[in-house]
Design a protein around this motif. Structure first.
Motif, PDB file in Angstrom:
ATOM      1  N   GLY A 160      -7.180  -7.337  11.755  1.00 12.58           N
ATOM      2  CA  GLY A 160      -7.049  -8.293  10.550  1.00 12.58           C
ATOM      3  C   GLY A 160      -6.729  -7.339   9.229  1.00 12.58           C
ATOM      4  N   SER A 161      -6.746  -7.926   8.205  1.00 12.34           N
ATOM      5  CA  SER A 161      -6.263  -7.072   7.086  1.00 12.34           C
ATOM      6  C   SER A 161      -7.343  -5.845   6.888  1.00 12.34           C
ATOM      7  N   PRO A 162      -8.542  -5.854   6.847  1.00  8.81           N
ATOM      8  CA  PRO A 162      -9.380  -4.864   6.708  1.00  8.81           C
ATOM      9  C   PRO A 162      -8.995  -3.406   7.788  1.00  8.81           C
ATOM     10  N   ALA A 163      -8.710  -4.071   8.963  1.00 10.43           N
ATOM     11  CA  ALA A 163      -8.303  -3.008   9.769  1.00 10.43           C
ATOM     12  C   ALA A 163      -6.837  -2.415   9.851  1.00 10.43           C
ATOM     13  N   MET A 164      -5.945  -3.230   9.083  1.00 10.24           N
ATOM     14  CA  MET A 164      -4.751  -2.835   8.755  1.00 10.24           C
ATOM     15  C   MET A 164      -4.843  -1.551   7.598  1.00 10.24           C
ATOM     16  N   VAL A 165      -5.585  -1.946   6.543  1.00  8.47           N
ATOM     17  CA  VAL A 165      -5.699  -1.224   5.441  1.00  8.47           C
ATOM     18  C   VAL A 165      -6.589   0.133   5.915  1.00  8.47           C
ATOM     19  N   ASP A 166      -7.449  -0.091   6.749  1.00  4.60           N
ATOM     20  CA  ASP A 166      -8.407   1.105   7.156  1.00  4.60           C
ATOM     21  C   ASP A 166      -7.421   2.054   7.925  1.00  4.60           C
ATOM     22  N   MET A 167      -6.355   1.683   8.839  1.00  5.98           N
ATOM     23  CA  MET A 167      -5.638   2.628   9.382  1.00  5.98           C
ATOM     24  C   MET A 167      -4.592   3.367   8.287  1.00  5.98           C
ATOM     25  N   ASN A 168      -4.734   2.888   7.207  1.00  2.00           N
ATOM     26  CA  ASN A 168      -3.788   3.644   6.101  1.00  2.00           C
ATOM     27  C   ASN A 168      -4.590   4.256   4.964  1.00  2.00           C
ATOM     28  N   LEU A 169      -5.818   3.940   4.879  1.00  2.00           N
ATOM     29  CA  LEU A 169      -6.802   4.504   3.910  1.00  2.00           C
ATOM     30  C   LEU A 169      -6.804   6.070   3.749  1.00  2.00           C
ATOM     31  N   ARG A 170      -6.470   6.204   2.388  1.00  2.00           N
ATOM     32  CA  ARG A 170      -6.545   7.797   2.174  1.00  2.00           C
ATOM     33  C   ARG A 170      -8.241   8.207   1.716  1.00  2.00           C
ATOM     34  N   GLU A 171      -8.269   9.530   1.692  1.00  2.00           N
ATOM     35  CA  GLU A 171      -9.863   9.883   1.537  1.00  2.00           C
ATOM     36  C   GLU A 171     -10.152   9.396   0.181  1.00  2.00           C
ATOM     37  N   GLN A 172      -9.381   9.462  -0.939  1.00  6.82           N
ATOM     38  CA  GLN A 172      -9.799   9.082  -2.173  1.00  6.82           C
ATOM     39  C   GLN A 172      -9.769   7.439  -2.389  1.00  6.82           C
ATOM     40  N   ASN A 174       2.352  -8.482 -10.162  1.00  9.23           N
ATOM     41  CA  ASN A 174       2.324  -6.901 -10.410  1.00  9.23           C
ATOM     42  C   ASN A 174       3.061  -6.235  -9.014  1.00  9.23           C
ATOM     43  N   PRO A 175       4.061  -6.849  -8.328  1.00 12.82           N
ATOM     44  CA  PRO A 175       4.314  -5.954  -7.187  1.00 12.82           C
ATOM     45  C   PRO A 175       4.642  -4.701  -7.435  1.00 12.82           C
ATOM     46  N   PRO A 176       4.544  -3.803  -6.690  1.00 10.87           N
ATOM     47  CA  PRO A 176       5.110  -2.263  -6.868  1.00 10.87           C
ATOM     48  C   PRO A 176       6.598  -2.446  -6.892  1.00 10.87           C
ATOM     49  N   TRP A 177       7.180  -1.154  -7.491  1.00 15.83           N
ATOM     50  CA  TRP A 177       8.670  -1.132  -7.450  1.00 15.83           C
ATOM     51  C   TRP A 177       9.178  -1.226  -6.149  1.00 15.83           C
ATOM     52  N   GLN A 178      10.168  -1.743  -5.771  1.00 17.64           N
ATOM     53  CA  GLN A 178      10.991  -1.945  -4.770  1.00 17.64           C
ATOM     54  C   GLN A 178      10.462  -2.719  -3.594  1.00 17.64           C
ATOM     55  N   LEU A 179       9.224  -3.476  -3.819  1.00 22.14           N
ATOM     56  CA  LEU A 179       8.610  -4.367  -2.694  1.00 22.14           C
ATOM     57  C   LEU A 179       9.504  -5.709  -2.445  1.00 22.14           C
ATOM     58  N   ASP A 180      10.195  -6.078  -3.528  1.00 21.86           N
ATOM     59  CA  ASP A 180      11.063  -7.044  -3.328  1.00 21.86           C
ATOM     60  C   ASP A 180      12.254  -6.731  -2.630  1.00 21.86           C
ATOM     61  N   THR A 181      12.802  -5.819  -2.491  1.00 22.06           N
ATOM     62  CA  THR A 181      13.802  -5.296  -1.942  1.00 22.06           C
ATOM     63  C   THR A 181      13.319  -4.904  -0.307  1.00 22.06           C
ATOM     64  N   HIS A 182      12.319  -4.415   0.029  1.00 25.85           N
ATOM     65  CA  HIS A 182      11.590  -4.462   1.351  1.00 25.85           C
ATOM     66  C   HIS A 182      11.240  -5.896   1.979  1.00 25.85           C
ATOM     67  N   LEU A 239       0.725  -1.243   0.039  1.00 24.99           N
ATOM     68  CA  LEU A 239       0.027  -0.052   0.155  1.00 24.99           C
ATOM     69  C   LEU A 239       0.934   1.288   0.042  1.00 24.99           C
ATOM     70  N   GLN A 240       1.779   1.349   0.667  1.00 27.95           N
ATOM     71  CA  GLN A 240       2.631   2.372   0.987  1.00 27.95           C
ATOM     72  C   GLN A 240       3.319   2.789  -0.391  1.00 27.95           C
ATOM     73  N   LEU A 241       3.857   1.717  -1.044  1.00 31.24           N
ATOM     74  CA  LEU A 241       4.422   1.789  -2.421  1.00 31.24           C
ATOM     75  C   LEU A 241       3.524   2.398  -3.314  1.00 31.24           C
ATOM     76  N   MET A 242       2.147   1.942  -3.372  1.00 33.52           N
ATOM     77  CA  MET A 242       1.254   2.296  -4.213  1.00 33.52           C
ATOM     78  C   MET A 242       1.022   3.717  -3.959  1.00 33.52           C
ATOM     79  N   TYR A 243       0.842   4.117  -2.614  1.00 32.93           N
ATOM     80  CA  TYR A 243       0.645   5.625  -2.317  1.00 32.93           C
ATOM     81  C   TYR A 243       1.708   6.467  -2.920  1.00 32.93           C
ATOM     82  N   LYS A 244       2.752   6.305  -3.479  1.00 37.13           N
ATOM     83  CA  LYS A 244       3.438   7.135  -4.143  1.00 37.13           C
ATOM     84  C   LYS A 244       2.855   7.980  -5.182  1.00 37.13           C
ATOM     85  N   LYS A 245       1.629   7.392  -5.913  1.00 34.22           N
ATOM     86  CA  LYS A 245       1.266   8.189  -6.641  1.00 34.22           C
ATOM     87  C   LYS A 245      -0.224   8.498  -6.024  1.00 34.22           C
ATOM     88  N   ASP A 246      -0.876   9.702  -6.292  1.00 34.02           N
ATOM     89  CA  ASP A 246      -2.160  10.216  -5.690  1.00 34.02           C
ATOM     90  C   ASP A 246      -3.166   9.777  -6.161  1.00 34.02           C
TER      91      ASP A 246
END
Length: 280
Positions: free
Chosen positions: A100-112, A245-253, A26-33
């Motif tokens: 759980g996974s939904p709560a994890m995502v919810d804590m990081n979900l953006r308005e859009q 389709n992993p976002p760029w640098q996911l493999d490094t992390h 998610l964090q890597l995907m969020y590099k785009k608005d």
């Protein structure tokens, strides 16, 4: 068919890897608005008490998230994961709840962004609905998540992260999961697909993953930890995330995660694997 309850396993070593990879994705995907949709095929209850009968009966979290709880030398990706678990616990020192996974995502979900959460188990679905009551960014579907995935793609946003996290209670689940992902990819080829898988019967697991490798889909990454040597007699010995389709640098992390978790969560016969099973 619906006997599985994730509360027995919440916060175990498989959850640590799964949720750390999910959050980093998610964090890597969020590099785009641009907005995205998160689709969860087996959402569960949203969050879990580590003090209830399910967790206390197995104590699996003690060999998972609890081993990271006091760590001060975590790599960035695992620190992000632990920060989220701490936030879910009200930033208290005591570990009593697990998101759980939904709560994890919810804590990081953006308005859009938005979430589409599927859950078939009636009790889990009711708990999930209570957790997200009134949240307009969240759609909860009481039904088969694999069928629901095919109905949910392609999303209007044209950007999405899909978590496929079945219980694999039924042996046919392995074939059904692979077939569903292949069909979903045909409809939504640019989506990021995160498939969680257990290692209980290595041959059965590899058969499912081979179907994906043989599908013609490009960019498939394996991220796996086995906490002990493979065995068909002693339950789950490992688990992994298969990422399309992993976002760029996911493999490094992910490499940093695995190298840290290997001695912490596994025994002397344990192993970790990070492999591009299918390249560009």
């Amino acid at each position: 068919m619906l006997s599985y309850r994730h509360g027995f396993h919440a916060g175990n070593y498989a959850d640590v890897l799964k949720h750390a990879v999910l959050l980093q994705t998610l964090q890597l995907m969020y590099k785009k608005d641009k907005p995205l949709v998160y689709i969860d095929t087996h959402a569960g209850a949203g969050g879990y008490s580590l003090e209830d009968e399910f967790s206390q009966k197995t104590g699996e979290y003690l060999d998972g998230v609890a081993r990271l709880w006091q760590a001060t030398d975590l790599p960035e990706s695992l620190q992000m994961y632990l920060d989220n678990v701490r936030h879910f616990n009200g930033n208290d020192d005591e570990l009593v709840q697990y998101p759980g996974s939904p709560a994890m995502v919810d804590m990081n979900l953006r308005e859009q962004d938005r979430m589409v959460l599927h859950e078939l188990h009636s009790t889990e679905q009711e708990m999930l609905a209570d957790y997200f009551f009134g949240d307009k960014q969240v759609q909860i579907v009481n039904g088969d998540g694999l069928k629901g995935l095919l109905a949910a793609v392609p999303p209007l946003e044209r950007r999405g992260v899909v978590l496929i996290d079945p219980s694999y209670e039924i042996k046919s689940d392995y074939d059904t999961v692979a077939d569903t992902i292949i069909k979903a990819h045909r409809k939504f080829a640019t989506g990021v697909y995160l498939l969680w898988y257990p290692v209980v019967d290595r041959d059965r697991t590899e058969g499912m993953l081979q179907q994906l490798k043989d599908s013609g889909i490009r960019r498939q990454l394996r991220i796996e930890q086995s906490v002990r040597a493979d065995s068909n007699e002693f339950g789950m010995t490992g688990a992994g995330m298969w990422v399309i389709n992993p976002p760029w640098q996911l493999d490094t992390h992910a490499e940093a995660m695995l190298q840290y978790l290997k001695p912490l969560l596994g025994d002397a016969d344990g192993s970790v694997t990070l492999t591009w099973e299918v390249g560009e």
